[in-house]
Design a protein around this motif. Structure first.
Motif, PDB file in Angstrom:
ATOM      1  N   LYS A  65      -2.782 -18.771   2.298  1.00 36.79           N
ATOM      2  CA  LYS A  65      -1.969 -17.625   1.894  1.00 36.79           C
ATOM      3  C   LYS A  65      -2.845 -16.513   1.320  1.00 36.79           C
ATOM      4  CE  LYS A  65       2.165 -20.338   0.842  1.00 36.79           C
ATOM      5  NZ  LYS A  65       3.117 -20.745  -0.229  1.00 36.79           N
ATOM      6  N   VAL A  66      -2.593 -15.327   1.801  1.00 37.21           N
ATOM      7  CA  VAL A  66      -3.275 -14.128   1.312  1.00 37.21           C
ATOM      8  C   VAL A  66      -2.217 -13.092   0.958  1.00 37.21           C
ATOM      9  CG1 VAL A  66      -4.862 -12.257   1.879  1.00 37.21           C
ATOM     10  CG2 VAL A  66      -5.338 -14.581   2.694  1.00 37.21           C
ATOM     11  N   ALA A  67      -2.351 -12.477  -0.221  1.00 41.87           N
ATOM     12  CA  ALA A  67      -1.421 -11.425  -0.635  1.00 41.87           C
ATOM     13  C   ALA A  67      -1.929 -10.078  -0.140  1.00 41.87           C
ATOM     14  CB  ALA A  67      -1.276 -11.414  -2.147  1.00 41.87           C
ATOM     15  N   ILE A  68      -1.041  -9.277   0.426  1.00 42.45           N
ATOM     16  CA  ILE A  68      -1.397  -7.924   0.866  1.00 42.45           C
ATOM     17  C   ILE A  68      -0.592  -6.933   0.035  1.00 42.45           C
ATOM     18  CG2 ILE A  68      -1.432  -6.284   2.775  1.00 42.45           C
ATOM     19  CD1 ILE A  68      -1.696  -8.613   4.674  1.00 42.45           C
ATOM     20  N   LEU A  69      -1.296  -6.141  -0.777  1.00 43.95           N
ATOM     21  CA  LEU A  69      -0.664  -5.127  -1.610  1.00 43.95           C
ATOM     22  C   LEU A  69      -0.833  -3.773  -0.933  1.00 43.95           C
ATOM     23  CD1 LEU A  69       0.728  -4.269  -4.267  1.00 43.95           C
ATOM     24  CD2 LEU A  69      -1.560  -4.025  -5.260  1.00 43.95           C
ATOM     25  N   GLU A  70       0.263  -3.199  -0.475  1.00 43.98           N
ATOM     26  CA  GLU A  70       0.210  -1.907   0.201  1.00 43.98           C
ATOM     27  C   GLU A  70       0.238  -0.771  -0.826  1.00 43.98           C
ATOM     28  OE1 GLU A  70       3.312  -1.706   3.090  1.00 43.98           O
ATOM     29  OE2 GLU A  70       2.231  -2.979   4.522  1.00 43.98           O
ATOM     30  N   ILE A  71      -0.724   0.127  -0.704  1.00 45.91           N
ATOM     31  CA  ILE A  71      -0.779   1.334  -1.540  1.00 45.91           C
ATOM     32  C   ILE A  71      -0.787   2.509  -0.578  1.00 45.91           C
ATOM     33  CG2 ILE A  71      -2.060   2.559  -3.343  1.00 45.91           C
ATOM     34  CD1 ILE A  71      -3.327  -0.104  -4.124  1.00 45.91           C
ATOM     35  N   LYS A  72       0.415   3.017  -0.270  1.00 45.42           N
ATOM     36  CA  LYS A  72       0.545   4.011   0.791  1.00 45.42           C
ATOM     37  C   LYS A  72       1.406   5.187   0.352  1.00 45.42           C
ATOM     38  CE  LYS A  72      -0.434   0.715   4.436  1.00 45.42           C
ATOM     39  NZ  LYS A  72      -0.119   0.193   5.772  1.00 45.42           N
ATOM     40  N   ASN A  73       1.328   5.500  -0.929  1.00 49.72           N
ATOM     41  CA  ASN A  73       2.059   6.628  -1.495  1.00 49.72           C
ATOM     42  C   ASN A  73       1.169   7.303  -2.531  1.00 49.72           C
ATOM     43  OD1 ASN A  73       4.884   6.429  -0.351  1.00 49.72           O
ATOM     44  ND2 ASN A  73       4.693   4.372  -1.222  1.00 49.72           N
ATOM     45  N   GLY A 104      -6.466 -14.932  -2.205  1.00 49.09           N
ATOM     46  CA  GLY A 104      -6.883 -13.682  -2.797  1.00 49.09           C
ATOM     47  C   GLY A 104      -5.969 -12.556  -2.366  1.00 49.09           C
ATOM     48  N   VAL A 105      -6.454 -11.314  -2.553  1.00 47.83           N
ATOM     49  CA  VAL A 105      -5.616 -10.137  -2.328  1.00 47.83           C
ATOM     50  C   VAL A 105      -6.340  -9.142  -1.429  1.00 47.83           C
ATOM     51  CG1 VAL A 105      -4.425  -8.192  -3.435  1.00 47.83           C
ATOM     52  CG2 VAL A 105      -4.549 -10.417  -4.598  1.00 47.83           C
ATOM     53  N   VAL A 106      -5.606  -8.579  -0.470  1.00 45.81           N
ATOM     54  CA  VAL A 106      -6.079  -7.437   0.310  1.00 45.81           C
ATOM     55  C   VAL A 106      -5.327  -6.202  -0.173  1.00 45.81           C
ATOM     56  CG1 VAL A 106      -6.136  -6.332   2.580  1.00 45.81           C
ATOM     57  CG2 VAL A 106      -6.719  -8.762   2.343  1.00 45.81           C
ATOM     58  N   LEU A 107      -6.068  -5.166  -0.572  1.00 51.38           N
ATOM     59  CA  LEU A 107      -5.458  -3.875  -0.902  1.00 51.38           C
ATOM     60  C   LEU A 107      -5.418  -3.053   0.382  1.00 51.38           C
ATOM     61  CD1 LEU A 107      -7.394  -3.015  -4.216  1.00 51.38           C
ATOM     62  CD2 LEU A 107      -5.211  -4.220  -3.984  1.00 51.38           C
ATOM     63  N   ASP A 108      -4.246  -2.872   0.931  1.00 49.96           N
ATOM     64  CA  ASP A 108      -4.073  -2.113   2.172  1.00 49.96           C
ATOM     65  C   ASP A 108      -3.742  -0.675   1.786  1.00 49.96           C
ATOM     66  OD1 ASP A 108      -3.617  -1.191   4.692  1.00 49.96           O
ATOM     67  OD2 ASP A 108      -1.808  -2.380   5.050  1.00 49.96           O
ATOM     68  N   ILE A 109      -4.757   0.206   1.831  1.00 44.55           N
ATOM     69  CA  ILE A 109      -4.642   1.541   1.258  1.00 44.55           C
ATOM     70  C   ILE A 109      -4.566   2.609   2.347  1.00 44.55           C
ATOM     71  CG2 ILE A 109      -5.797   3.279  -0.183  1.00 44.55           C
ATOM     72  CD1 ILE A 109      -6.989   1.037  -1.825  1.00 44.55           C
ATOM     73  N   ASP A 110      -3.609   3.497   2.197  1.00 42.53           N
ATOM     74  CA  ASP A 110      -3.532   4.723   2.993  1.00 42.53           C
ATOM     75  C   ASP A 110      -2.914   5.770   2.076  1.00 42.53           C
ATOM     76  OD1 ASP A 110      -3.474   6.679   4.874  1.00 42.53           O
ATOM     77  OD2 ASP A 110      -2.077   5.668   6.235  1.00 42.53           O
ATOM     78  N   THR A 137      -8.726   0.100   4.522  1.00 37.26           N
ATOM     79  CA  THR A 137      -8.043   1.365   4.795  1.00 37.26           C
ATOM     80  C   THR A 137      -8.141   1.699   6.272  1.00 37.26           C
ATOM     81  OG1 THR A 137      -7.883   3.712   4.229  1.00 37.26           O
ATOM     82  CG2 THR A 137     -10.097   2.763   4.291  1.00 37.26           C
ATOM     83  N   ASP A 138      -7.049   2.235   6.813  1.00 40.08           N
ATOM     84  CA  ASP A 138      -7.068   2.696   8.202  1.00 40.08           C
ATOM     85  C   ASP A 138      -6.647   4.161   8.274  1.00 40.08           C
ATOM     86  OD1 ASP A 138      -4.404   2.522   7.608  1.00 40.08           O
ATOM     87  OD2 ASP A 138      -3.885   1.171   9.255  1.00 40.08           O
ATOM     88  N   GLY A 139      -6.679   4.839   7.134  1.00 41.87           N
ATOM     89  CA  GLY A 139      -6.282   6.241   7.118  1.00 41.87           C
ATOM     90  C   GLY A 139      -6.981   6.990   6.010  1.00 41.87           C
ATOM     91  N   LEU A 140      -6.256   7.197   4.912  1.00 40.26           N
ATOM     92  CA  LEU A 140      -6.810   7.917   3.758  1.00 40.26           C
ATOM     93  C   LEU A 140      -7.146   6.940   2.636  1.00 40.26           C
ATOM     94  CD1 LEU A 140      -4.292  10.912   3.449  1.00 40.26           C
ATOM     95  CD2 LEU A 140      -6.414  10.832   4.766  1.00 40.26           C
ATOM     96  N   MET A 141      -8.273   7.160   2.009  1.00 41.15           N
ATOM     97  CA  MET A 141      -8.588   6.469   0.756  1.00 41.15           C
ATOM     98  C   MET A 141      -9.380   7.461  -0.087  1.00 41.15           C
ATOM     99  SD  MET A 141     -10.103   2.670  -0.062  1.00 41.15           S
ATOM    100  CE  MET A 141     -11.786   2.946   0.437  1.00 41.15           C
ATOM    101  N   CYS A 142      -8.609   8.332  -0.731  1.00 45.11           N
ATOM    102  CA  CYS A 142      -9.206   9.471  -1.416  1.00 45.11           C
ATOM    103  C   CYS A 142      -8.925   9.425  -2.910  1.00 45.11           C
ATOM    104  CB  CYS A 142      -8.674  10.785  -0.847  1.00 45.11           C
ATOM    105  SG  CYS A 142      -9.014  11.020   0.904  1.00 45.11           S
ATOM    106  N   SER A 143      -9.875   9.940  -3.654  1.00 44.22           N
ATOM    107  CA  SER A 143      -9.720  10.179  -5.087  1.00 44.22           C
ATOM    108  C   SER A 143      -9.216   8.938  -5.823  1.00 44.22           C
ATOM    109  CB  SER A 143      -8.806  11.382  -5.311  1.00 44.22           C
ATOM    110  OG  SER A 143      -9.175  12.059  -6.493  1.00 44.22           O
TER     111      SER A 143
END
Length: 421
Positions: A65-73, A104-110, A137-143
């Motif tokens: 099991k792997v947790a995926i935390l989406e940060i897309k906002n 563990g955890v994957v931070l899926d960032i856009d 990240t497959d898009g934006l990972m800014c600031s």
């Protein structure tokens, strides 16, 4: 969402890429005029849990099991009723997974970034998370989004990712007095006589001829200094040029050391599993404390660092080598001192035995009278001297012949002059 809540969000500095921020302005103005965002927007997404079979064909990863935390906002500190989940909410979700069986955890960032406040706290939280964390990240990972993602052990970017970086901060302060005016309210702002420094940076901005210098120096610059310091800690090999605030595509970001590798989200999941296995392997191996070596090199080894061996740099190895040489020198000196002391003891024993044996032989001591130590020998010699002094001698001190005590005139010397003529 209340106007007061919006004010707390937007009259604060942001770690955000400008074009990304402007794309959300219609949404913000919609909320200002009271547009409802819909019921679905109030539901906060929790990290998704997946049972994963490695794309590398390793059967040992089946059902891991792997947790995926989406940060897309846009990133904010607190959960927004009609907006994104805040970093505080994300931490609560990850807290709940600490004791679970996830690898563990994957931070899926856009995300192009967001609010400055709360972002460093989330960075600290992820930096010490007890399970492996990998950013993808497959898009934006800014600031702010990059700030958060850099806390992971590794960063993987899709080769098509558009913008990575934007390390910096800026602010747009909203004067909402005009909004209150449209509602029939007149705003009067007053400060106490002694409160000359209170809110000075923002007050200077809102003056009729506003000055940005104080706000930049006192509010924005310290935030960027902290941002850069934390990124250097997380990624010490990063190219210094990125701290000017530019963004880069995936290939260039890898070249600038903003990311570690290019790949897919499956690659990120695989790395979490691999890092988890490494961590478990280290935890089951015998780990010893090397406090003596630490005292020599002047640093402590990190947790698990000694499980598979100790790595010393050249300066530290020189310190250990010098310490060993000094100890060898001290040991040789101690050996010499020990040999000298042992010879002295041997000589003293021999002398002791010679005195004792000599006394017993010369004084003809046997049985109970026989002496066993030097003190006894000295006493025996003294007793013998005393006994000899109490006996008569063979000759008179005059040196004359021994007196004849026989005959009628014993002890009379007729050869004396008084008996002559």
């Amino acid at each position: 969402m209340s106007v007061a809540n919006l004010h707390s969000l937007f009259n604060r500095p942001w770690y955000i890429e400008q074009n990304y921020a402007q794309g959300y302005l219609p949404l913000i103005f919609g909320m200002l005029v009271g547009n409802h965002m819909g019921a679905n927007d109030t539901e906060k997404e929790k990290p998704s849990l997946i049972s994963y079979h490695s794309s590398k064909g390793n059967s040992n990863t089946a059902n891991v099991k792997v947790a995926i935390l989406e940060i897309k906002n846009p990133i904010v500190k607190h959960d927004q009723m009609c907006g994104p989940q805040g970093t505080k909410g994300m931490m609560r979700e990850l807290d709940a997974l600490k004791g679970s069986d996830i690898a563990g955890v994957v931070l899926d960032i856009d995300s192009g970034g967001g609010q400055a406040y709360g972002t460093p706290e989330f960075y600290d939280y992820l930096s010490t998370y007890p399970k492996p964390v990998v950013t993808y990240t497959d898009g934006l990972m800014c600031s702010a989004a990059y700030y958060i993602g850099s806390a992971a052990q590794e960063i993987i970017a899709n080769k098509r990712a558009e913008h990575i970086g934007s390390i910096g901060a800026y602010a747009k302060l909203l004067d909402i007095d005009g909004y209150y005016g449209t509602k029939g309210l007149k705003v009067h702002t007053m400060y106490a006589t002694k409160s000359t420094e209170k809110n000075k940076a923002s007050r200077d901005v809102f003056k009729e001829e506003g000055s940005y210098e104080t706000y930049i120096k006192e509010e924005l610059d310290p935030l960027v200094d902290t941002f850069i310091s934390d990124i250097k800690t997380a990624r010490p090999q990063i190219d210094e040029a990125v701290f000017k605030g530019g963004t880069y595509n995936a290939e260039k970001a890898k070249e600038m050391k903003l990311v570690d590798s290019l790949g897919t989200i499956n690659d990120a999941i695989d790395r979490v599993i691999e890092l988890s296995k490494d961590a478990n392997k280290k935890s089951t191996q015998m780990s010893k404390n090397y406090t003596k070596i630490e005292s020599v090199i002047g640093k402590k080894f990190g947790e698990g660092e000694t499980a598979n061996g100790i790595l010393l740099n050249e300066a530290e190895a020189d310190q250990v080598e010098a310490k060993i040489s000094a100890l060898e020198s001290d040991l040789q000196a101690a050996k010499t001192e020990k040999a000298t002391a042992e010879k002295a003891v041997t000589d003293a024993v021999a002398t002791h035995n010679a005195i004792v044996l000599g006394a017993n032989k010369e004084l003809e001591l046997t049985g109970e009278d026989k002496v066993t130590d030097v003190t006894g020998a000295i006493t025996a010699y003294k007793n013998k001297i005393t006994a000899l002094g109490n006996e008569p001698g063979d000759d008179h001190t005059t040196g004359k012949k021994k007196e004849d005590v026989s005959g009628d005139h014993g002890f009379i010397n007729f050869e004396s002059s008084i008996y002559q003529n």
